[in-house]
Design a protein around this motif. Structure first.
Motif, PDB file in Angstrom:
ATOM      1  N   HIS B  26       0.790  -1.228   0.000  1.00  0.00           N
ATOM      2  CA  HIS B  26       0.000   0.000   0.000  1.00  0.00           C
ATOM      3  C   HIS B  26       0.821   1.277   0.000  1.00  0.00           C
ATOM      4  O   HIS B  26       0.652   2.142   0.858  1.00  0.00           O
ATOM      5  CB  HIS B  26      -0.976  -0.035   1.171  1.00  0.00           C
ATOM      6  N   THR B  27       1.714   1.407  -0.988  1.00  0.00           N
ATOM      7  CA  THR B  27       2.382   2.696  -1.175  1.00  0.00           C
ATOM      8  C   THR B  27       1.345   3.651  -1.762  1.00  0.00           C
ATOM      9  O   THR B  27       0.394   3.212  -2.420  1.00  0.00           O
ATOM     10  CB  THR B  27       3.535   2.580  -2.191  1.00  0.00           C
ATOM     11  N   PRO B  28       1.523   4.946  -1.571  1.00  0.00           N
ATOM     12  CA  PRO B  28       0.603   5.898  -2.203  1.00  0.00           C
ATOM     13  C   PRO B  28       0.491   5.675  -3.719  1.00  0.00           C
ATOM     14  O   PRO B  28      -0.596   5.741  -4.280  1.00  0.00           O
ATOM     15  CB  PRO B  28       1.231   7.248  -1.870  1.00  0.00           C
ATOM     16  N   ASN B  30       0.810   2.857  -5.436  1.00  0.00           N
ATOM     17  CA  ASN B  30      -0.031   1.692  -5.712  1.00  0.00           C
ATOM     18  C   ASN B  30      -1.491   1.954  -5.371  1.00  0.00           C
ATOM     19  O   ASN B  30      -2.397   1.521  -6.094  1.00  0.00           O
ATOM     20  CB  ASN B  30       0.473   0.481  -4.917  1.00  0.00           C
TER      21      ASN B  30
END
Lengths: 117, 117, 117, 117
Positions: B26-28, B30
């Motif tokens: 959950h990177t920004p 992605n």
């Protein structure tokens, strides 16, 4: 606040559109299109980043993304309003379905990622 | 509810991701990509409609759209959380800027529509 | 021209990226994201239109859309190149599958529209 | 082939739509929306990838992406046709503008990336 902030935004956007006579433009189809355009403006800030974290954004970029996230929420609230969808209730319900689909103890790999189905 | 329903969803999504060890995905970047995919799933229901209103959707379509709107909100809440953006505050602030940009008494035509700039 | 114009664009974009050392940015993931951003810029011109035809666009709008369609094609060509997909061959093959899925004599209603599956 | 493969696809899609009486659905607005939906289906395959390269896709994923890239091209060709845009000419022209905006000898950093403006 001691009321639903999603209902608060629904009420604010209703008044805003009413004061500008924008209802005729705000069909669900048009709002869905506007929503996709706003989301792309968020994505644009991240498309070339290596780590993909907000740390790679400068202050101006972070301020811009904040307002673009706001635009996404405002169109989402208006679209849900036109379709008579209670967003919080729908989200809680969907999380319940996701929990059944992706049990906490399942293998934790890419296959465990929510699909978009 | 007597708390912020956006904060409630933020807390629920934090727990959901923690229980599945999804933080690494959950990177920004992605999440922004996933958000755009979910929005397209909403748009897909409207792309060929003539009137563009929900009335053209059958019951199954309306139920599907409801869950896709929920997915959009859930990814939006998670992306805002990663970027430490308070969505309600940002939305109210953005509406204030929009009000200055589009005064209620301005000409009410397409030019009066919010751009995506 | 007496060669494939898609291969011509593939060769031109390869040289353009090489001269700017952009290969490190051009992962398929980043190109897919850039493609979605460019498509949204096309959609933005149409989101509030009533008829949805180009006739509602002014000259400046038509010129802008032309360049945004070009951007979409340029990112599509680069993404296909990275994935070693021959776009023309893939498109002809996909049309063959679509022809089986939607026979010319089938009922001609919304249900006959290509889904996005 | 010794003709333009983009014109070939334009002619094939014209016949395909004519045989199914789909012209009434194919307004530029609807085609732009369909294009954005297809692009999201491409992006969906990459949203959770770490490296963002096609190597992370399995054979089924690669085959699916190939067909989704084809769908993107087919809608792009149809949208350009409705707007009377020659895609190859527009792309070559846009690359000329990009070359002026991003000279090969300019600093080669993120700032050198094509913006989506």
């Amino acid at each position: 606040m001691n009321t639903s902030d999603l209902h608060d935004l629904r009420d604010r956007t209703r008044q805003f559109a009413r004061e500008r006579d924008w209802a005729r433009f705000h069909t669900p189809k048009n709002l869905a299109m506007a929503l996709s355009v706003e989301v792309a403006e968020v994505a644009e800030h991240f498309q070339w980043l290596q780590s993909g974290t907000g740390d790679e954004l400068d202050a101006a970029g972070r301020a811009a993304v904040r307002h673009e996230l706001a635009d996404v929420l405002l169109y989402l609230v208006q679209l849900a309003d036109k379709l008579e969808v209670d967003l919080h209730a729908a989200a809680v319900e969907k999380m319940g379905l996701n929990a059944l689909k992706y049990p906490p103890n399942a293998a934790r790999d890419l296959a465990g990622q929510p699909s978009s189905d």
